[in-house]
Design a protein around this motif. Structure first.
Motif, short mmCIF file in Angstrom:
data_model
loop_
_atom_site.label_atom_id
_atom_site.label_comp_id
_atom_site.label_asym_id
_atom_site.label_seq_id
_atom_site.Cartn_x
_atom_site.Cartn_y
_atom_site.Cartn_z
N ALA A 11 38.56 52.70 51.70
CA ALA A 11 39.04 51.71 50.73
C ALA A 11 37.88 50.83 50.30
N GLU A 13 37.71 47.58 48.01
CA GLU A 13 38.47 46.57 47.28
C GLU A 13 37.55 45.40 47.00
N ALA A 14 37.13 45.28 45.74
CA ALA A 14 36.17 44.24 45.35
C ALA A 14 36.64 43.56 44.07
N GLY A 15 37.94 43.35 43.94
CA GLY A 15 38.50 42.72 42.76
C GLY A 15 38.23 41.23 42.72
N VAL A 35 41.53 54.24 48.16
CA VAL A 35 41.76 53.11 47.26
C VAL A 35 40.42 52.66 46.67
N LEU A 36 40.37 52.53 45.36
CA LEU A 36 39.22 51.94 44.67
C LEU A 36 39.74 50.86 43.75
N ASP A 37 39.44 49.61 44.08
CA ASP A 37 39.93 48.46 43.34
C ASP A 37 38.75 47.59 42.92
N LEU A 38 38.44 47.62 41.63
CA LEU A 38 37.37 46.81 41.05
C LEU A 38 37.90 45.93 39.93
N SER A 59 44.87 55.43 44.66
CA SER A 59 45.00 54.23 43.81
C SER A 59 43.65 53.90 43.19
N SER A 61 42.11 51.23 40.40
CA SER A 61 42.36 50.04 39.60
C SER A 61 41.04 49.50 39.06
#
Length: 122
Positions: A11, A13-15, A35-38, A59, A61
């Motif tokens: 995962a 997650e760096a949003g 999960v990749l969340d930017l 996921s 984002s």
């Protein structure tokens, strides 16, 4: 390109930061990512085609950045994707017919871009 060396990462997650530049092609080396969340950064440029290497991804984002250009066809080879959020960028072109290959998708968000053409029938 050190991020691409974290091959056990599941995962990222760096949003909601102030990350700048583009998404590095070496992101495609993170083949264990689930999960990749930017979301909500200052990322620009195109979505790298190497993102298609992330076959375990469920996921993705990338909303609320400054990503531009068409969605790469490799994006639609990610058949494990459940959530794809590309809202509020500067993506252009048509929503490709290959979107139908995302057989596990539950949430597909592409609002507030510059997409054109018809919604794929199949």
């Amino acid at each position: 390109n050190e991020i691409g060396e974290l091959n056990l990462l599941t995962a990222l997650e760096a949003g909601s930061n102030f990350l700048v530049s583009s998404i590095p092609p070496s992101i495609g080396n993170l083949t264990s990512l689930d999960v990749l969340d930017l979301v909500t950064n200052l990322l620009s440029g195109s979505i790298p085609p190497e993102i298609g290497n992330l076959q375990a991804l469920r996921s993705l984002s990338l909303a609320s950045n400054f990503l531009s250009g068409p969605m790469p066809p490799e994006l639609f080879s990610l058949t494990s994707l459940v959530t794809l959020n590309l809202n509020n960028n500067r993506l252009s072109g048509a929503l490709p017919a290959e979107v139908g290959a995302l057989s596990q998708i539950v949430s597909l968000s592409v609002s507030f871009n510059s997409l054109t053409g018809a919604i794929p029938a199949e």
